[in-house]
Design a protein around this motif. Sequence first.
Motif, short mmCIF file in Angstrom:
data_model
loop_
_atom_site.label_atom_id
_atom_site.label_comp_id
_atom_site.label_asym_id
_atom_site.label_seq_id
_atom_site.Cartn_x
_atom_site.Cartn_y
_atom_site.Cartn_z
N ASP A 61 0.82 -1.21 0.00
CA ASP A 61 0.00 0.00 0.00
C ASP A 61 0.86 1.26 0.00
OD1 ASP A 61 -2.17 1.69 0.12
OD2 ASP A 61 -2.50 1.42 2.27
N GLY A 62 0.65 2.07 -0.99
CA GLY A 62 1.37 3.33 -1.12
C GLY A 62 2.65 3.21 -1.93
N ALA A 93 -2.74 0.24 -3.95
CA ALA A 93 -3.56 1.33 -3.42
C ALA A 93 -4.95 1.32 -4.06
CB ALA A 93 -2.87 2.67 -3.65
N GLU A 114 -8.42 0.59 -2.07
CA GLU A 114 -9.43 1.65 -2.07
C GLU A 114 -10.75 1.20 -2.71
OE1 GLU A 114 -11.13 5.02 -0.95
OE2 GLU A 114 -9.08 4.47 -0.44
#
Length: 168
Positions: free
Chosen positions: A27-28, A34, A38
């Motif tokens: 994540d990121g 991501a 989401e």
Amino acid sequence: GCFYDFDEAASSAEKKNQDIMVIVTVDGDDEESADFLEKVVRSPDFKKEIAEKYAVVCMDFSQKSYEATVAAEDADDAAKKLAEEKALLLQKNTRIATALNISETPVIYILSKEKYLITGLFYDDENRSLEGFKNLLAEKSALISDMHKMIYQTKSAEKNAENLYTQI
């Protein structure tokens, strides 16, 4: 609705007679992770439509996850203990990810409650929404069912062998 510890997810799966869904992300650090988190995992209906059917464990191997394993030099004891716990969890998750031979993220694996690998699912253009992800799971339902049958047959054969052995 997700676990972060594989052992806790496996225990829950055993109690609730569910499969284990392992979600591996960074994540990121990559756009796809991501996006998947989401649009799918954090969508309002994920808990109701997916997490109630599976023991979902999320494993994140992003830079921020690694950074959380180190407390600042001036941190209090509680912060140091939390960093130590996160380091242990990351080590445990790394062993699981290594056993699954993770080569890309995001990736999702379905394991039986007995921890047998059933199938892998990859995030692509066709499942970039909760609905698309559910469709992908539906496509794999026959394979999942067949694996459950094989696991059951293996257990039955083991019990028969044990009964035969005890009779001898």
